[in-house]
Design an enzyme around this catalytic site. Structure first.
Site, PDB file in Angstrom:
ATOM      1  CG  ASP A 335      -1.710   1.250   1.376  1.00 55.97           C
ATOM      2  OD1 ASP A 335      -2.491   1.522   0.449  1.00 55.97           O
ATOM      3  OD2 ASP A 335      -1.563   1.955   2.391  1.00 55.97           O
ATOM      4  CG  ASP A 533      -1.876   2.134   7.100  1.00 55.41           C
ATOM      5  OD1 ASP A 533      -2.718   1.218   7.151  1.00 55.41           O
ATOM      6  OD2 ASP A 533      -2.134   3.268   6.685  1.00 55.41           O
ATOM      7  CG  ASP A 537      -3.945  -1.149   4.000  1.00 62.69           C
ATOM      8  OD1 ASP A 537      -4.716  -0.802   3.087  1.00 62.69           O
ATOM      9  OD2 ASP A 537      -2.942  -0.503   4.330  1.00 62.69           O
TER      10      ASP A 537
END
Length: 643
Positions: A335, A533, A537
């Site tokens: 990400d 993080d 997610d």
């Protein structure tokens, strides 16, 4: 060395001294002169029983306890039967005596046990160092006096005091006081962090320099330190496939070799009329060699050492199964925001148009944005860096999805995107700069543009390079950001593949597609790791083969959803984790191949009567000690600490 280990070492030394004294007496012929033949054999029997029982009385007791509980086929049982058998050969005095070998087997088996115990303790120490982060008390002020209470007694919004040198007992926010905080126990990061009023601090860290007053934000049972300790304590329960295979292998292998040893000792003399002593000795030798202790000790110890070493680096692995999977990782998916970038907006470019200066452009934009709460507005004000005079600004109008209009020093000012410029008929110079572009117009005249972007972490570029160097075949970035921004970040960092402008559900779909492609190209052997993080997610972290949460200090979502938690906010730790996992797996397979290779070779030699009891001792205890020493290398993480 623990008291128990010291006692075992003392017993081994005493037994060894007596053992070699008997060997000297025997070789000098003293026993033969004193007792004659075969009296010397019986004398040997009695004398060698002394070091045998000193060294191995607990092993014999353990074997009988196992029999009573129905767990006979363990290593204590195998050693007891084999050594009893070696001493029982005294019933065949015409053969070469084997009491010395029986005593030696027990002695060196205990040497192996001592090595095993020491190695496990050393590995546990790295886990224990992590356990030491648990605070023992919290300071609270009661009736004007400082009192120490159990951290469990405090609730959210309670205030507590942390003196220099003390551990922070609960997660909270600093109310007063400035200090430096040591986070090394949680992150592996040696550089202390500055802590000021309003900053969040987490349990387990050490307050270094100044007294601070903290307001608790969580009860102790939900604090970061409690969650981490729970994670580390439960890590041993999740075994790797290799570890489970060795356990199942030992359960099947041990009864088979015990049966073969029994048949080897009994069948040939009955059917072929061979010498009983010779075939019983072959069966006993076969039994000693067959003990699978090198495997059942060294393989779990290797994983345990790898997990313990990782914890010293601030890398928390929830189980050896995840460490094994990480060692097979071929695709790493990131990400972007908060993982490769800081997740905070900052002005990266100020480009005034002809007739304007940088200072004038940023000052005008900052004043126009002085009343906005948007993160982009805050970054513009921060870039200006001086106090803003609100009296200079009036008639502020926020235009949703476009920007802001205001009067600044009596001049009409527009700050926003190209759509705002177009609706207000301002001719402007468009730019495709990577980031969010704010165009500025003063009294209908284009004054220039300001670019705001999420800044890339300084370690991110090296992290990607280290992953490729570690053997990762493909790096992928998923983001909801604009394609132009994503492409620019990927090009700068050297990422292989980018998917931009994704919604959260789109990220799951992309990971599933990548998983399918990875399984096809690697026939299911290569694994996919997703790095996020840990806050927003969770669905993707759960869907990937290995979910890795970064910068997870204080993030419950990260600790819950991820399989591996990197406590430090450093993307380069991903390459360290993969390298450590592969190093651990190399050690595991070295031990498996070495132990099985030596054992099967000596088993065949024992069956044909070529291998004697001394070779059996090496094939069992010697191989176990070498495998244990090799497994201990998984704990050594100094090379990672220096990176």
């Amino acid at each position: 060395m623990s008291p128990k280990q010291k006692r075992l070492l003392t017993r081994i030394i005493v037994a060894l001294v007596i053992f070699f004294a008997i060997i000297v007496v025997e070789n000098m012929g003293i026993l033969r002169d004193a007792f004659g033949t075969p009296g010397d054999v019986y004398a040997e029997f009695v004398l060698f029983l002394i070091p045998y029982l000193i060294a191995g009385y607990d092993v014999i007791a353990g074997a009988f306890r196992g029999l009573a509980r129905g767990h006979a086929l363990d290593e204590d049982f195998l050693m007891t039967v084999a050594t009893f058998g070696a001493f029982a050969l005294v019933l065949f005095p015409h053969t070469e005596p084997h009491m010395a070998e029986g005593a030696a087997v027990m002695l060196f088996f205990q040497v192996g046990e001592l090595f095993q115990s020491y190695a496990v303790d050393k590995s546990r120490k790295s886990i224990a160092d992590m356990m030491d982060i648990a605070p023992e008390f919290a300071n609270v002020m009661e009736e004007g006096k400082l009192k120490q209470v159990d951290p469990f007694e405090l609730a959210p919004d309670d205030e507590f005091i942390v003196m220099p040198g003390e551990r922070i007992p609960l997660d909270g926010v600093i109310v007063s006081g400035d200090s430096q905080v040591d986070t090394a126990a949680l992150t592996g990061e040696s550089v202390p962090r500055t802590a000021r009023p309003g900053d969040e601090v987490i349990s387990g860290c050490v307050n270094l320099t100044g007294k601070i007053v903290v307001r608790a934000t969580k009860p102790f049972e939900d604090s970061t330190v409690s969650r981490i300790l729970e994670l580390v304590e439960n890590a041993a329960e999740k075994k790797a496939r290799t570890e489970n295979f060795i356990t199942r292998f030992a359960r099947v292998y041990t009864p088979i070799v015990v049966g073969v040893a029994a048949l080897l000792a009994v069948v040939p003399p009955l059917l072929l009329g061979g010498d009983w002593a010779d075939w019983v000795l072959r069966g006993l030798t076969f039994l000693v060699v067959s003990c699978p202790c090198a495997l059942v000790i060294s393989v779990p110890l290797s994983f345990f050492g790898g997990i313990g070493g990782a914890s010293r680096l601030g890398i928390l692995v929830k189980g050896s199964n995840y460490l094994e999977a990480l060692g097979s990782t071929e695709v790493v998916v990131f990400d972007k925001t908060g993982t490769l970038t800081d997740g905070t907006f900052a002005v990266t470019e100020i480009a005034p148009a002809a007739g304007f200066t940088e200072g004038e452009l940023i000052a005008t934009a900052a004043l126009a944005e002085s009343f906005s709460t948007h993160p982009i507005a805050a970054s513009v004000r921060e870039a200006y860096g001086s106090p803003l005079d609100a009296a200079r600004v009036s008639d502020v109008e926020e235009i949703s999805g476009q920007g802001v209009a205001a009067l600044v020093d009596g001049k009409s000012v527009l700050v926003g995107n190209g759509k705002l410029m177009g609706t207000r008929n301002v001719t402007f110079e468009a730019t495709d700069a990577a980031g969010t572009v704010l165009y500025v117009a003063i009294d209908g005249r284009f004054a220039g543009h300001v670019v705001i972007a999420d800044t890339v972490k300084p370690q991110a570029k090296r992290a990607i390079a280290d992953l490729h160097a570690a053997g990762v075949k493909r790096t992928v970035m998923l983001t909801g950001d604009r394609a132009a921004v994503a492409q620019a970040v990927a090009a700068d960092l050297g990422i292989d593949e980018v998917h931009a402008e994704l919604l959260p559900q789109d990220k799951v779909s992309q990971v599933e597609a990548l998983l399918a492609a990875t399984e096809t190209t690697t026939h299911g052997k290569g694994k996919l790791a997703f790095v996020g993080d840990g806050i927003n997610d969770a669905p993707v972290l759960t869907r990937a083969d290995i979910g890795i949460a970064m910068g997870a200090m204080g993030s419950d979502a990260a600790i819950e959803a991820a399989d591996i938690v990197l406590m430090n906010d450093n993307p380069d730790d991903i390459a360290k984790a993969i390298d450590l996992a592969r190093h651990t797996m190399r050690i595991v397979w070295q031990n498996i191949v070495f132990a099985l290779g030596i054992k099967f070779a000596v088993l065949i030699l024992a069956a044909f009567g070529i291998a004697n009891m001394w070779m059996a001792v090496f094939a069992d205890v010697g191989v176990a000690v070498i495998a244990i020493l090799n497994a201990m290398r998984a704990m050594n993480v100094k090379r990672y600490e220096s990176r």
